[in-house]
Design a protein around this motif. Structure first.
Motif, PDB file in Angstrom:
ATOM      1  N   ILE A   1       0.675  -1.135  -0.610  1.00 46.84           N
ATOM      2  CA  ILE A   1       0.035  -0.147   0.132  1.00 46.84           C
ATOM      3  C   ILE A   1       0.830   1.485  -0.336  1.00 46.84           C
ATOM      4  CG2 ILE A   1      -0.760  -0.141   2.463  1.00 46.84           C
ATOM      5  CD1 ILE A   1      -3.326   0.954   1.228  1.00 46.84           C
ATOM      6  N   LEU A   2       2.065   1.004   0.387  1.00 43.90           N
ATOM      7  CA  LEU A   2       2.668   2.215   0.823  1.00 43.90           C
ATOM      8  C   LEU A   2       3.165   2.599  -0.765  1.00 43.90           C
ATOM      9  CD1 LEU A   2       5.125   1.890   3.673  1.00 43.90           C
ATOM     10  CD2 LEU A   2       3.257   4.012   3.424  1.00 43.90           C
ATOM     11  N   GLU A   3       3.898   1.859  -1.483  1.00 43.66           N
ATOM     12  CA  GLU A   3       4.621   2.213  -3.161  1.00 43.66           C
ATOM     13  C   GLU A   3       2.617   2.575  -3.421  1.00 43.66           C
ATOM     14  OE1 GLU A   3       4.510  -1.283  -6.068  1.00 43.66           O
ATOM     15  OE2 GLU A   3       4.368  -0.030  -6.887  1.00 43.66           O
ATOM     16  N   LYS A   4       2.318   2.373  -3.353  1.00 42.24           N
ATOM     17  CA  LYS A   4       0.612   2.671  -4.478  1.00 42.24           C
ATOM     18  C   LYS A   4       0.202   4.585  -3.638  1.00 42.24           C
ATOM     19  CE  LYS A   4      -1.059  -1.116  -5.520  1.00 42.24           C
ATOM     20  NZ  LYS A   4      -0.033  -1.711  -6.487  1.00 42.24           N
ATOM     21  N   ILE A   5       0.425   4.323  -2.689  1.00 43.19           N
ATOM     22  CA  ILE A   5       0.573   5.802  -2.165  1.00 43.19           C
ATOM     23  C   ILE A   5       1.921   6.999  -3.072  1.00 43.19           C
ATOM     24  CG2 ILE A   5       0.542   7.598   0.079  1.00 43.19           C
ATOM     25  CD1 ILE A   5      -0.489   4.827   1.644  1.00 43.19           C
ATOM     26  N   SER A   6       2.551   6.435  -2.675  1.00 38.64           N
ATOM     27  CA  SER A   6       3.748   6.875  -3.062  1.00 38.64           C
ATOM     28  C   SER A   6       3.600   7.105  -4.866  1.00 38.64           C
ATOM     29  CB  SER A   6       4.855   6.222  -3.829  1.00 38.64           C
ATOM     30  OG  SER A   6       5.258   5.096  -3.590  1.00 38.64           O
ATOM     31  N   ASN A   7       2.843   6.556  -5.336  1.00 36.10           N
ATOM     32  CA  ASN A   7       2.564   6.613  -7.171  1.00 36.10           C
ATOM     33  C   ASN A   7       0.981   7.733  -6.927  1.00 36.10           C
ATOM     34  OD1 ASN A   7       4.826   5.156  -7.612  1.00 36.10           O
ATOM     35  ND2 ASN A   7       3.477   3.379  -7.751  1.00 36.10           N
TER      36      ASN A   7
END
Ligand code: DC
Length: 228
Positions: free
Chosen positions: A219-225
């Motif tokens: 989910i952190l990756e989704k947020i960073s994108n």
């Protein structure tokens, strides 16, 4: 970066609150467990004898909703937020199978939903919030910055709930837990008022085979994108 509103919906016991808490801690956001609010209304109904032999006195419950005050308070010793119903700590009591068995029928009542949704929208007005439930991305915050729809196999979910309950005084057998999860999934997905469904713009996360760390990284990756 702006303070985001993050909506997490999904089936019963699939780890929504675990992920929501991890995320809120990581981002320093507040976390709201809306399931706990429906559980509080259910406990209130039991305490007022408005549930007898599995039948709910809906009219009386609706007329007494204004007597229900729910708040969350962080317990420093336990390192987690706890749920209070009319100033009484009910965190463990609302997780019992007795409450789990009646919470979905209570959550079907239109006036109960309107009463709680209004409070949830107020809590999230400033952003910087992770909220989990069944209708957060569809009804409570249809414009949330990030929406997630979580699921996992019934077996995995029952096993996780079993372990969670065995850490409290609320013992229940795996079979009873599994039955409860299946019944709640059915009622939550088929009710007339705000049924559980994936928002069109939600990411789907099946965490049957993911560790806590892996789902957080996901989910952190989704947020960073996010393009915000
Ligand atoms: O997340 P939970 O299992 O504690 O939720 C308990 C019940 O509350 C669930 O079976 C459906 C209902 N619920 C709901 O209808 N809408 C929400 N936003 C949160 C929970």
């Amino acid at each position: 970066m702006k303070k985001l509103t993050i909506a997490i919906d999904g089936h019963s016991s699939c780890g929504k609150s675990t992920l929501a808490k991890q995320l809120a801690a990581k981002l320093n956001y507040s976390y709201v467990d809306t399931g706990a609010m429906y559980r509080c209304v259910t406990l209130f109904a039991f305490n007022k004898d408005l549930i007898v032999n599995g039948l709910i006195d809906e009219n009386s419950l609706v007329s007494q909703l204004n007597q229900i005050n729910i708040h969350f308070q962080y317990n420093e010793n336990l390192g987690k937020s706890e749920t209070f119903l009319n100033d009484e700590n009910v965190e463990n009591e609302i997780r019992s199978l007795k409450i789990s068995d009646m919470v979905s029928p209570i959550a079907k009542i239109k006036e109960v939903r309107a009463f709680l949704v209004e409070q949830q929208q107020k809590m999230g007005k400033q952003g910087g919030i992770v909220m989990d439930g069944r209708d957060i991305g569809t009804v409570v915050f249809p414009n949330a910055d990030l929406k997630l729809f979580m699921t996992a196999s019934v077996e995995v979910r029952a096993q996780r709930r079993f372990l969670e309950l065995s850490e409290t005084d609320n013992f229940a057998s795996i079979n009873d837990i599994k039955k409860n999860i299946e019944e709640r999934d059915f009622i939550d997905s088929n009710r007339e008022e705000s049924p559980l469904r994936k928002a069109d713009d939600a990411y789907v996360l099946d965490n049957s085979n993911l560790t806590r760390e892996e789902q957080l990284a996901w989910i952190l990756e989704k947020i960073s994108n996010l393009k915000i």
